[in-house]
Structure formats: structure tokens, C-alpha cells
Design a protein around this motif. Structure first.
Motif, PDB file in Angstrom:
ATOM      1  N   LEU A 132      58.097  -0.835 -58.649  1.00  0.00           N
ATOM      2  CA  LEU A 132      58.993  -1.664 -59.436  1.00  0.00           C
ATOM      3  C   LEU A 132      60.312  -0.920 -59.577  1.00  0.00           C
ATOM      4  N   LEU A 133      61.402  -1.566 -59.189  1.00  0.00           N
ATOM      5  CA  LEU A 133      62.722  -0.960 -59.312  1.00  0.00           C
ATOM      6  C   LEU A 133      63.273  -1.299 -60.690  1.00  0.00           C
ATOM      7  N   ILE A 134      63.588  -0.256 -61.452  1.00  0.00           N
ATOM      8  CA  ILE A 134      64.054  -0.422 -62.829  1.00  0.00           C
ATOM      9  C   ILE A 134      65.436   0.191 -62.953  1.00  0.00           C
ATOM     10  N   HIS A 135      66.337  -0.528 -63.608  1.00  0.00           N
ATOM     11  CA  HIS A 135      67.639   0.039 -63.952  1.00  0.00           C
ATOM     12  C   HIS A 135      67.615   0.372 -65.431  1.00  0.00           C
ATOM     13  N   ALA A 136      67.964   1.625 -65.742  1.00  0.00           N
ATOM     14  CA  ALA A 136      68.014   2.069 -67.130  1.00  0.00           C
ATOM     15  C   ALA A 136      69.445   2.434 -67.477  1.00  0.00           C
ATOM     16  N   LEU A 137      69.882   2.049 -68.651  1.00  0.00           N
ATOM     17  CA  LEU A 137      71.258   2.269 -69.082  1.00  0.00           C
ATOM     18  C   LEU A 137      71.559   3.742 -69.337  1.00  0.00           C
ATOM     19  N   ASP A 138      70.643   4.443 -69.962  1.00  0.00           N
ATOM     20  CA  ASP A 138      70.878   5.836 -70.309  1.00  0.00           C
ATOM     21  C   ASP A 138      69.598   6.633 -70.093  1.00  0.00           C
ATOM     22  N   VAL A 139      69.586   7.443 -69.034  1.00  0.00           N
ATOM     23  CA  VAL A 139      68.400   8.214 -68.677  1.00  0.00           C
ATOM     24  C   VAL A 139      68.776   9.688 -68.585  1.00  0.00           C
ATOM     25  N   THR A 140      68.018  10.514 -69.281  1.00  0.00           N
ATOM     26  CA  THR A 140      68.211  11.957 -69.135  1.00  0.00           C
ATOM     27  C   THR A 140      67.141  12.554 -68.240  1.00  0.00           C
ATOM     28  N   ASP A 141      65.939  11.961 -68.257  1.00  0.00           N
ATOM     29  CA  ASP A 141      64.835  12.466 -67.443  1.00  0.00           C
ATOM     30  C   ASP A 141      64.056  11.281 -66.874  1.00  0.00           C
ATOM     31  N   ASP A 142      64.106  11.128 -65.542  1.00  0.00           N
ATOM     32  CA  ASP A 142      63.420  10.010 -64.879  1.00  0.00           C
ATOM     33  C   ASP A 142      61.914  10.058 -65.117  1.00  0.00           C
TER      34      ASP A 142
END
Length: 162
Positions: A132-142
């Protein structure tokens, strides 16, 4: 197909009848026409409906929905703070999340939950339904985000559908 009273999808039939009566009015003719439509439409479209999922622990669905509602509220506040804060720029990212869910409804519920939670969107699913391809607005650690999604959402859905 499990026909209950000649209705392949009784909940859909009931919903169709209610919506029809709300839109058209509750006269005798509209009730009869609504009943006919509520019976015929699911009957003619039954080939398009997947098999009903076997939810093994339905009471866990209530806790899942409550958890998602709380997460939506918390994420809304977090995203509002991020947007209104001019101190730093968000670190957005696309993440390929490996799915352990196999049931189509479970995958749909996971993708919908991710999209409903502010700050994340389910963008795509692989052809084999394994990523599943997810776009996250604010990520520090995948990895932490993927572990959080698995623990908070996918694991309860796995318990529901297996």
C-alpha cells in the motif's frame, strides 16, 4: 449467495427503501415502488457483490471505530499545529507499506482508515494487493510510522477478519 426472504442484500434493500422514501415522499405509491426497487436492484446486482466477510469478533469492530475516531481528532490537532506553525517545514514522504491483510474488505478498511486520518493518505495499492502506497504529511521515521499503522490499525483488522 444467502437469500434471506428473497433478498440477497437485506441491509442494502432496507437502506434503498429508506433513501427512496426520504427522496420521493412517503405516499402509498412511493412505498410500493420503493419496496419493488429495494427488492429488484440488489437482486439484479448480486453478481457484482463480493462474498460477505466472516467477521469473527464483531465486538472488536466497535473498539476499532472508537480508536479511529480518537486518532482522527488527535491527528487533526497535530496537523493544525503543523500547518499554523511557521517554525518548520513538514517532512512529507511516500511510504510503501507491506500488507499482511488478505481480505479485500480488510484492505479497504485499512486504506480508508489511513485516508480518514488527517496527515496521511492511501495513494495506491499494488496489483498483487501486497503493498500500500501511503503519503504522510510529516514523517521523521518511516519504520516507526509503519509499525504504528500495523499496531493500531492492521493488527485489529487482522483479528476481525481471521
Amino acid at each position: 449467495m444467502n437469500l434471506r426472504f428473497g433478498l440477497p442484500q437485506p441491509l442494502l434493500s432496507f437502506t434503498l427503501l429508506l433513501v427512496w422514501l426520504m427522496l420521493a415522499g412517503a405516499s402509498a405509491g412511493n412505498v410500493v415502488l420503493g419496496l419493488v426497487l429495494a427488492w429488484l436492484l440488489p437482486l439484479f446486482t448480486q453478481g457484482f457483490w463480493p462474498d460477505n466477510p466472516a467477521i469473527h469478533k464483531p465486538w472488536k469492530l466497535v473498539w476499532y471505530v472508537l480508536k479511529v475516531i480518537v486518532d482522527i481528532v488527535v491527528a487533526s490537532i497535530t496537523v493544525a499545529r503543523l500547518v499554523l506553525s511557521f517554525r518548520r517545514e513538514p517532512n512529507s514522504a511516500f511510504i510503501c507499506y507491506p500488507l499482511t491483510l488478505e481480505h479485500p474488505l480488510g484492505i479497504t478498511m485499512l486504506a480508508s482508515t489511513i485516508s480518514l486520518t488527517p496527515g496521511t493518505v492511501s495513494a495506491d495499492i499494488s496489483d498483487d494487493y501486497k503493498m500500500l502506497l501511503i503519503h504522510a504529511l510529516d514523517v521523521t521515521d518511516d519504520e516507526a510510522l509503519m509499525a504504528d499503522i500495523h499496531k493500531r490499525y492492521e493488527k485489529p483488522l487482522l483479528e476481525l477478519f481471521s
